[in-house]
Design a protein around this motif. Sequence first.
Motif, PDB file in Angstrom:
ATOM      1  N   THR A  38      51.252  85.130  41.987  1.00 23.91           N
ATOM      2  CA  THR A  38      51.442  85.831  40.718  1.00 23.91           C
ATOM      3  C   THR A  38      52.402  87.000  40.863  1.00 23.91           C
ATOM      4  O   THR A  38      53.333  87.170  40.064  1.00 23.91           O
ATOM      5  N   TYR A  87      41.569  83.866  36.109  1.00 28.75           N
ATOM      6  CA  TYR A  87      41.193  85.249  35.776  1.00 28.75           C
ATOM      7  C   TYR A  87      41.624  86.209  36.885  1.00 28.75           C
ATOM      8  O   TYR A  87      42.014  87.355  36.604  1.00 28.75           O
ATOM      9  N   ILE A  90      45.248  86.813  36.294  1.00 26.22           N
ATOM     10  CA  ILE A  90      45.429  87.735  35.172  1.00 26.22           C
ATOM     11  C   ILE A  90      45.144  89.166  35.615  1.00 26.22           C
ATOM     12  O   ILE A  90      45.904  90.091  35.312  1.00 26.22           O
ATOM     13  N   SER A  93      47.968  90.529  37.701  1.00 26.76           N
ATOM     14  CA  SER A  93      49.116  90.906  36.878  1.00 26.76           C
ATOM     15  C   SER A  93      48.913  92.255  36.204  1.00 26.76           C
ATOM     16  O   SER A  93      49.812  93.102  36.183  1.00 26.76           O
ATOM     17  N   VAL A  94      47.727  92.466  35.647  1.00 27.48           N
ATOM     18  CA  VAL A  94      47.427  93.731  34.969  1.00 27.48           C
ATOM     19  C   VAL A  94      47.510  94.896  35.952  1.00 27.48           C
ATOM     20  O   VAL A  94      48.114  95.945  35.663  1.00 27.48           O
ATOM     21  N   LEU A 133      52.068  87.420  31.903  1.00 28.46           N
ATOM     22  CA  LEU A 133      50.611  87.421  31.795  1.00 28.46           C
ATOM     23  C   LEU A 133      50.159  86.487  30.674  1.00 28.46           C
ATOM     24  O   LEU A 133      49.235  85.688  30.846  1.00 28.46           O
ATOM     25  N   TYR A 136      51.132  82.883  31.667  1.00 30.02           N
ATOM     26  CA  TYR A 136      50.261  82.438  32.758  1.00 30.02           C
ATOM     27  C   TYR A 136      48.869  82.102  32.241  1.00 30.02           C
ATOM     28  O   TYR A 136      48.310  81.041  32.555  1.00 30.02           O
ATOM     29  N   ALA A 137      48.296  83.009  31.447  1.00 29.97           N
ATOM     30  CA  ALA A 137      46.935  82.805  30.948  1.00 29.97           C
ATOM     31  C   ALA A 137      46.836  81.549  30.088  1.00 29.97           C
ATOM     32  O   ALA A 137      45.935  80.720  30.267  1.00 29.97           O
ATOM     33  N   ASN A 180      54.346  77.116  29.791  1.00 28.60           N
ATOM     34  CA  ASN A 180      54.610  78.376  30.476  1.00 28.60           C
ATOM     35  C   ASN A 180      56.083  78.751  30.456  1.00 28.60           C
ATOM     36  O   ASN A 180      56.431  79.903  30.183  1.00 28.60           O
TER      37      ASN A 180
END
Length: 234
Positions: A38, A87, A90, A93-94, A133, A136-137, A180
């Motif tokens: 990621t 998850y 994710i 990424s955050v 993000l 990806y999600a 994506n």
Amino acid sequence: MPNEILLVFSLFIAFGGLLVFFRLFGKGGIFAWTAIATITANIEVLILIKAFGMEQTLGNVIFASSFLATDILSECYGKKTADKAVYIGIGTSVAFILLSHLWMLYTPSANDWASPSIRNIFSNTPRIMLVSLIGYAVSELFDVWAYHKWWNFTAKKCGDGRRFLWVRNNGSTLISQFINIVLFNFGAFWGMYDMHTLFVITASSYVIYIFTSLLDTPFMYLARRIYGSHKIND
């Protein structure tokens, strides 16, 4: 070294590295690889290259390995574990968005030499990472969902849940990667490139994804064999 050779080499490093992590650390290794892929993919994607006669962003190969990762988890551990990997991606990424944005707030020392380059590279990171993000999600959760839909379909048709692994692997990944690449390229590079370049990058990236999807199938079968050997340190 030509870009084409480097891309092929990177493909085997990404897929092979994922299997090594899987063999050594089980599903925890795949979770770790998901985080690595990621972050790495969203840095590499800033680099534009030309290979196989097509203009494309770097990062397609390492990001393709994240789809292989969720497919392996779906096959060996089930949907809930595969969703957990998404998850984790994710969350990674955050965290990276927040940390890299903080770098821009520091006042560099008079002796600093790296900040201008770092700022030049990561000034677009929040936007790219945010779009990534979302892409990806959406695409990864769809991939997990589609994988198990294909699995149910083939199992019902032939009465054997182990057969047609290549169908659920490629049937889910090819559609997911298209979702994506469209979401990411148009979200991340809108205004940075003209419309023609955007379409070229998107088309060429998806061509690469088609090949990576087909080439990850042997690694998928090998992963299931590794899991069946009961020699994984889960």
